[in-house]
Design a protein around this motif. Structure first.
Motif, mmCIF file in Angstrom:
data_model
loop_
_atom_site.group_PDB
_atom_site.id
_atom_site.type_symbol
_atom_site.label_atom_id
_atom_site.label_comp_id
_atom_site.label_asym_id
_atom_site.label_seq_id
_atom_site.Cartn_x
_atom_site.Cartn_y
_atom_site.Cartn_z
ATOM 1 N N TYR A 50 0.829 -1.205 0.000
ATOM 2 C CA TYR A 50 0.000 0.000 0.000
ATOM 3 C C TYR A 50 0.865 1.257 0.000
ATOM 4 O O TYR A 50 1.951 1.283 0.591
ATOM 5 N N LYS A 84 -3.898 0.561 -2.859
ATOM 6 C CA LYS A 84 -3.127 -0.509 -3.475
ATOM 7 C C LYS A 84 -3.649 -0.726 -4.885
ATOM 8 O O LYS A 84 -4.836 -0.997 -5.086
ATOM 9 N N GLY A 97 -7.478 -1.736 -3.587
ATOM 10 C CA GLY A 97 -7.265 -1.940 -2.163
ATOM 11 C C GLY A 97 -7.264 -0.593 -1.459
ATOM 12 O O GLY A 97 -6.555 0.322 -1.862
ATOM 13 N N TYR A 192 -11.152 -4.546 0.000
ATOM 14 C CA TYR A 192 -10.427 -5.126 -1.128
ATOM 15 C C TYR A 192 -11.301 -6.180 -1.822
ATOM 16 O O TYR A 192 -12.207 -6.757 -1.196
ATOM 17 N N LEU A 196 -8.693 -11.267 -4.342
ATOM 18 C CA LEU A 196 -7.283 -11.045 -4.025
ATOM 19 C C LEU A 196 -6.851 -11.989 -2.906
ATOM 20 O O LEU A 196 -7.108 -11.762 -1.730
ATOM 21 N N GLU A 199 -4.999 -11.114 0.855
ATOM 22 C CA GLU A 199 -5.117 -9.695 1.184
ATOM 23 C C GLU A 199 -5.623 -9.465 2.607
ATOM 24 O O GLU A 199 -5.332 -8.429 3.221
ATOM 25 N N ASN A 202 -2.716 -8.954 4.796
ATOM 26 C CA ASN A 202 -2.119 -7.638 4.569
ATOM 27 C C ASN A 202 -2.869 -6.562 5.347
ATOM 28 O O ASN A 202 -2.262 -5.679 5.964
#
Length: 216
Positions: A50, A84, A97, A192, A196, A199, A202
């Protein structure tokens, strides 16, 4: 995706509600409250893929009449937004994102916390997003888990939803958490596409790496 604007609307709505409570107090001088900025550690954001997109200061200045007297309230909070960019099929490369951190003052007077966010559940907070962001619909709770942020164990709620990205409907996950740190409440939200892989971790790693106040 207009999640930044949605979170800004959340912050303003919360501050307006807070100011309404503060307005019950009388006084001649304006009552001023301000939150410390919050953000994600730079290395953690970079590792999650990010980039810092925007920082904003959101101020509400309102006057209220109580018992025949007017009271002015100035309340300030802060928003930090990360994006992102990834390739998403027919949509192409886009900022799909979104991770946003909002800090808002708790406003504690005579031992009483007046900011209503203190009593709001994550489900109530996600309602603000849905009300302010017309491109998000069909929100449903998926799961919950606890994570530690700044030494405080906080509940992260995961929701599924449908969002409009570049004119197309995309299934997304939304993660929401809130905790108290010092004189402020800190709200974090990550959105998101469901396609993905990985994610979620993340987003959770970004939440664990929140700094408040932001280190100089």
């Amino acid at each position: 995706m207009s999640n930044r604007r949605a979170l800004a609307a959340v912050a303003v709505a919360l501050l307006l509600a807070t100011s309404g409570c503060i307005g019950l107090l009388t006084g001649e001088e304006p009552l001023t409250v301000s939150a410390d900025p919050a953000a994600v550690e730079e290395s953690a954001a970079r590792e999650a893929g990010y980039e810092l997109n925007d920082t904003r200061t959101l101020e509400v200045n309102e006057s209220f009449e109580v018992a025949g007297q007017e009271r002015q309230v100035v309340a300030t909070n802060h928003l930090t937004d990360y994006r992102k960019s990834v390739e998403l099929g027919p949509i192409g490369e886009a900022d799909v994102g979104v991770f946003t951190v909002v800090s808002t003052p708790a406003v504690e007077i005579a031992g009483r916390t007046l900011n209503p966010i203190g009593s709001y559940s994550n489900a109530r907070l996600i309602q603000f997003v849905q009300e302010q962001y017309s491109g998000m619909s069909d929100i449903e709770r998926v799961s919950e888990q606890n994570v530690t942020v700044q030494g405080t164990e906080t509940t992260v709620t995961k929701f599924s939803a449908t969002a409009t990205i570049e004119g197309q409907e995309v299934d997304v996950f939304v993660h929401v958490t809130k905790y108290r740190d010092g004189d402020d409440f800190v709200l974090a939200l990550g959105v998101y596409p469901q396609q993905l892989d990985g994610e979620e971790e993340n987003v959770l790693s970004m939440m664990r790496a929140i700094e408040h106040p932001v280190s100089e």
